[in-house]
Design a protein around this motif. Structure first.
Motif, PDB file in Angstrom:
ATOM      1  N   PRO A  85       0.831  -1.208   0.000  1.00 53.83           N
ATOM      2  CA  PRO A  85       0.000   0.000   0.000  1.00 53.83           C
ATOM      3  C   PRO A  85       0.859   1.249   0.000  1.00 53.83           C
ATOM      4  CG  PRO A  85       0.006  -1.018   2.161  1.00 53.83           C
ATOM      5  CD  PRO A  85       0.699  -1.973   1.251  1.00 53.83           C
ATOM      6  N   ARG A  86       0.377   2.278  -0.664  1.00 52.49           N
ATOM      7  CA  ARG A  86       1.063   3.569  -0.717  1.00 52.49           C
ATOM      8  C   ARG A  86       0.032   4.681  -0.665  1.00 52.49           C
ATOM      9  NH1 ARG A  86       4.800   0.765   0.085  1.00 52.49           N
ATOM     10  NH2 ARG A  86       6.732   0.495  -1.117  1.00 52.49           N
ATOM     11  N   TRP A  87       0.295   5.715   0.113  1.00 58.11           N
ATOM     12  CA  TRP A  87      -0.508   6.930   0.083  1.00 58.11           C
ATOM     13  C   TRP A  87       0.370   8.074   0.541  1.00 58.11           C
ATOM     14  CZ3 TRP A  87      -2.520   2.708   2.993  1.00 58.11           C
ATOM     15  CH2 TRP A  87      -2.109   2.680   4.334  1.00 58.11           C
ATOM     16  N   ALA A  88      -0.043   9.281   0.174  1.00 64.01           N
ATOM     17  CA  ALA A  88       0.756  10.461   0.499  1.00 64.01           C
ATOM     18  C   ALA A  88       0.861  10.638   2.013  1.00 64.01           C
ATOM     19  CB  ALA A  88       0.125  11.695  -0.130  1.00 64.01           C
ATOM     20  N   GLU A  89       2.059  10.932   2.469  1.00 59.72           N
ATOM     21  CA  GLU A  89       2.254  11.172   3.897  1.00 59.72           C
ATOM     22  C   GLU A  89       1.492  12.425   4.313  1.00 59.72           C
ATOM     23  OE1 GLU A  89       5.880  11.559   7.188  1.00 59.72           O
ATOM     24  OE2 GLU A  89       6.311  11.048   5.093  1.00 59.72           O
ATOM     25  N   ARG A  90       0.844  12.354   5.459  1.00 56.96           N
ATOM     26  CA  ARG A  90       0.049  13.471   5.929  1.00 56.96           C
ATOM     27  C   ARG A  90       0.812  14.277   6.969  1.00 56.96           C
ATOM     28  NH1 ARG A  90      -6.102  10.909   6.522  1.00 56.96           N
ATOM     29  NH2 ARG A  90      -6.247  10.167   4.359  1.00 56.96           N
ATOM     30  N   SER A 189      -3.159  -4.627   5.333  1.00 57.08           N
ATOM     31  CA  SER A 189      -2.387  -4.682   4.086  1.00 57.08           C
ATOM     32  C   SER A 189      -0.981  -4.138   4.269  1.00 57.08           C
ATOM     33  CB  SER A 189      -3.105  -3.902   2.988  1.00 57.08           C
ATOM     34  OG  SER A 189      -3.266  -2.533   3.354  1.00 57.08           O
ATOM     35  N   GLY A 190      -0.778  -3.307   5.279  1.00 53.57           N
ATOM     36  CA  GLY A 190       0.533  -2.709   5.501  1.00 53.57           C
ATOM     37  C   GLY A 190       1.560  -3.650   6.084  1.00 53.57           C
ATOM     38  N   HIS A 191       1.125  -4.736   6.744  1.00 52.69           N
ATOM     39  CA  HIS A 191       2.104  -5.661   7.335  1.00 52.69           C
ATOM     40  C   HIS A 191       2.143  -6.996   6.615  1.00 52.69           C
ATOM     41  CE1 HIS A 191      -0.587  -8.056  10.432  1.00 52.69           C
ATOM     42  NE2 HIS A 191      -1.020  -8.148   9.201  1.00 52.69           N
ATOM     43  N   LEU A 192       1.471  -7.062   5.452  1.00 56.43           N
ATOM     44  CA  LEU A 192       1.405  -8.314   4.702  1.00 56.43           C
ATOM     45  C   LEU A 192       2.469  -8.362   3.617  1.00 56.43           C
ATOM     46  CD1 LEU A 192      -0.100 -10.954   4.179  1.00 56.43           C
ATOM     47  CD2 LEU A 192      -1.685  -9.693   2.712  1.00 56.43           C
ATOM     48  N   ASN A 240       5.495 -10.970  13.754  1.00 54.16           N
ATOM     49  CA  ASN A 240       5.854  -9.808  12.959  1.00 54.16           C
ATOM     50  C   ASN A 240       6.928  -9.066  13.747  1.00 54.16           C
ATOM     51  OD1 ASN A 240       6.056  -7.228  11.803  1.00 54.16           O
ATOM     52  ND2 ASN A 240       3.933  -7.228  11.147  1.00 54.16           N
ATOM     53  N   ASN A 241       8.145  -8.993  13.225  1.00 49.30           N
ATOM     54  CA  ASN A 241       9.278  -8.460  13.968  1.00 49.30           C
ATOM     55  C   ASN A 241       9.557  -6.979  13.711  1.00 49.30           C
ATOM     56  OD1 ASN A 241       9.908 -10.810  15.352  1.00 49.30           O
ATOM     57  ND2 ASN A 241      11.224 -11.575  13.717  1.00 49.30           N
ATOM     58  N   PHE A 242       8.681  -6.315  12.949  1.00 51.51           N
ATOM     59  CA  PHE A 242       8.956  -4.904  12.690  1.00 51.51           C
ATOM     60  C   PHE A 242       8.712  -4.070  13.942  1.00 51.51           C
ATOM     61  CE2 PHE A 242       7.970  -0.579  11.346  1.00 51.51           C
ATOM     62  CZ  PHE A 242       9.074  -0.321  10.564  1.00 51.51           C
ATOM     63  N   GLY A 243       9.586  -3.121  14.204  1.00 54.76           N
ATOM     64  CA  GLY A 243       9.446  -2.244  15.361  1.00 54.76           C
ATOM     65  C   GLY A 243      10.535  -1.196  15.342  1.00 54.76           C
ATOM     66  N   ALA A 256      11.814 -10.786   5.295  1.00 50.13           N
ATOM     67  CA  ALA A 256      10.465 -11.350   5.400  1.00 50.13           C
ATOM     68  C   ALA A 256       9.921 -11.286   6.810  1.00 50.13           C
ATOM     69  CB  ALA A 256      10.474 -12.789   4.900  1.00 50.13           C
ATOM     70  N   ASP A 257      10.780 -11.441   7.838  1.00 53.06           N
ATOM     71  CA  ASP A 257      10.256 -11.485   9.201  1.00 53.06           C
ATOM     72  C   ASP A 257       9.896 -10.110   9.740  1.00 53.06           C
ATOM     73  OD1 ASP A 257      12.747 -10.403   9.722  1.00 53.06           O
ATOM     74  OD2 ASP A 257      13.147 -11.686  11.446  1.00 53.06           O
ATOM     75  N   LYS A 258      10.100  -9.059   8.959  1.00 56.23           N
ATOM     76  CA  LYS A 258       9.623  -7.729   9.366  1.00 56.23           C
ATOM     77  C   LYS A 258       8.183  -7.510   8.919  1.00 56.23           C
ATOM     78  CE  LYS A 258      13.571  -6.708  11.194  1.00 56.23           C
ATOM     79  NZ  LYS A 258      14.233  -8.013  11.025  1.00 56.23           N
ATOM     80  N   LEU A 259       7.617  -8.525   8.283  1.00 59.45           N
ATOM     81  CA  LEU A 259       6.217  -8.535   7.908  1.00 59.45           C
ATOM     82  C   LEU A 259       5.561  -9.751   8.557  1.00 59.45           C
ATOM     83  CD1 LEU A 259       6.717  -7.711   4.120  1.00 59.45           C
ATOM     84  CD2 LEU A 259       5.815  -6.151   5.855  1.00 59.45           C
TER      85      LEU A 259
END
Length: 375
Positions: A85-90, A189-192, A240-243, A256-259
């Motif tokens: 997923p992508r969208w403009a940063e707010r 969808s952001g962590h898949l 999910n190891n992202f942090g 892969a393990d960051k998702l």
């Protein structure tokens, strides 16, 4: 003084307008596979890189029961060169995407209950996928709705909403609040990993809200919360190891393990008996016959898991009326799944009918909320 009885006054739902069918997803995924295999033809021939295998809509539906999923950012996900997923940063002064969909679901719940935001005492943002660590997403949602009182975030993966409902009910019983919003905005969808054949089809985006209130101010009809039961058992089988301590670097970018990653067969084998026992045991404590529960609103992760859990609770294979599914059109929406099932499949029940809202997922975590309709 008698204990204050907590009830579910209303639920709310926000569904993104865009949906991705299995056929669309497979077309994108197979284009990526073909490009990857062509770009790495020499290494594949030498045996240093594994050739990727294409997918099919039939494989996805057989593995999960999912036929489509709603997403917030469809085009980039289906672009074989992006597949995320992508969208403009707010700007900080603008409402965040996660809070925006959470507010939409919350307003739906408030409208259905005939309640004004000024009547709410607290907001819990209970979800798997927070857009940021702080300020708390719940406080941003609280501010956007104009609610006084307090707010905080909580994350128990796919069981976040049921854990949030028990927390809200406890605040009601203790007299710390009389009206609490439990909001579960899930941008899964952001962590898949959309490039992983075994999991790229699992998740979708959505937001739900549950208004938990003291019975004396609740509208008619409402749902009395008969009892709740929570359980956690540590497992690495969903992870999910992202942090912020291990954010992407040039060395770990794309790891892969960051998702989202899971050992699906182990999860199935270990979670099904744990959840079925949790429901049956708590039903017995509440004086309910599990087999007589009018409806089971189960976590929407896998059709096979729900079929087996329902069978163990009811004593027979459940039909669509006894255990409704939204998995086919929403996909797995993490903590929101069981709430969507309840939201879309509860109005037809009669006064006195009892059922259970049940979630289960990473942790492992599992939560049950037993309810009875009051007309």
């Amino acid at each position: 003084m008698s204990e204050i009885v907590p009830v579910i006054s209303a639920t709310g739902l926000y569904t993104p307008p865009d949906s991705i069918s299995n056929e669309e997803l497979v077309k994108s995924f197979n284009a990526y596979v073909a490009r990857f295999n062509a770009d790495h033809a020499v290494e594949i021939a030498a045996g240093t890189v594994s050739e990727l295998q294409p997918s099919s809509a039939e494989f996805i539906e057989k593995a999960s029961g999912i036929k489509a999923r709603h997403v917030i950012s469809k085009a980039p996900i289906l672009d074989p060169a992006i597949m995320a997923p992508r969208w403009a940063e707010r700007a900080n002064e603008e409402i965040s995407v996660l809070a925006e969909i959470g507010v939409a679901a919350a307003r739906d719940a408030l409208s259905r209950a005939g309640r004004d935001a000024a009547d709410v005492d607290a907001v819990l943002c209970a979800a798997s996928n927070m857009q940021r660590p702080y300020p708390a997403m719940a406080i941003e949602i609280q501010a956007a709705l104009g609610i006084e009182g307090f707010a905080f975030d909580m994350n128990v993966a796919c069981s976040s909403a049921t854990f949030g409902i028990q927390t809200a009910a406890d605040y009601i019983r203790a007299g710390h609040a009389r009206s609490v919003l439990v909001v579960s905005p899930e941008i899964c969808s952001g962590h898949l990993n959309w490039r992983d054949r075994d999991s790229h089809f699992i998740f979708g985006d959505v937001a739900t809200a549950v208004l938990v209130e003291a019975v004396d101010i609740a509208p008619q009809p409402h749902w009395e919360i008969l009892g709740t039961r929570l359980k956690t058992v540590f497992s690495n089988n969903i992870r999910n190891n992202f942090g912020f301590l291990n954010r992407a670097t040039p060395e770990t970018a794309g790891a892969a393990d960051k998702l989202f990653v899971q050992e699906g067969r182990k999860v199935f084998k270990e979670v099904v008996p744990m959840v079925a026992s949790l429901i049956v045991e708590e039903a017995a404590k509440l004086g309910l016959d599990g087999g007589a529960l009018r409806r089971l609103w189960l976590h929407q992760a896998n059709q096979g898991m729900n079929r087996l859990i329902s069978q163990r609770v009811l004593g027979h294979e459940a039909n669509d009326d006894e255990s409704p599914t939204v998995l086919d059109t929403y996909g797995n929406t993490s903590s929101a799944g069981s709430i969507i099932a309840f939201h879309l499949n509860s109005e037809d029940l009669a006064a006195g009918d009892a059922g259970v809202i049940c979630s289960f997922g990473a942790g492992y975590s599992a939560g049950t909320v037993f309810v009875r309709k009051v007309a």
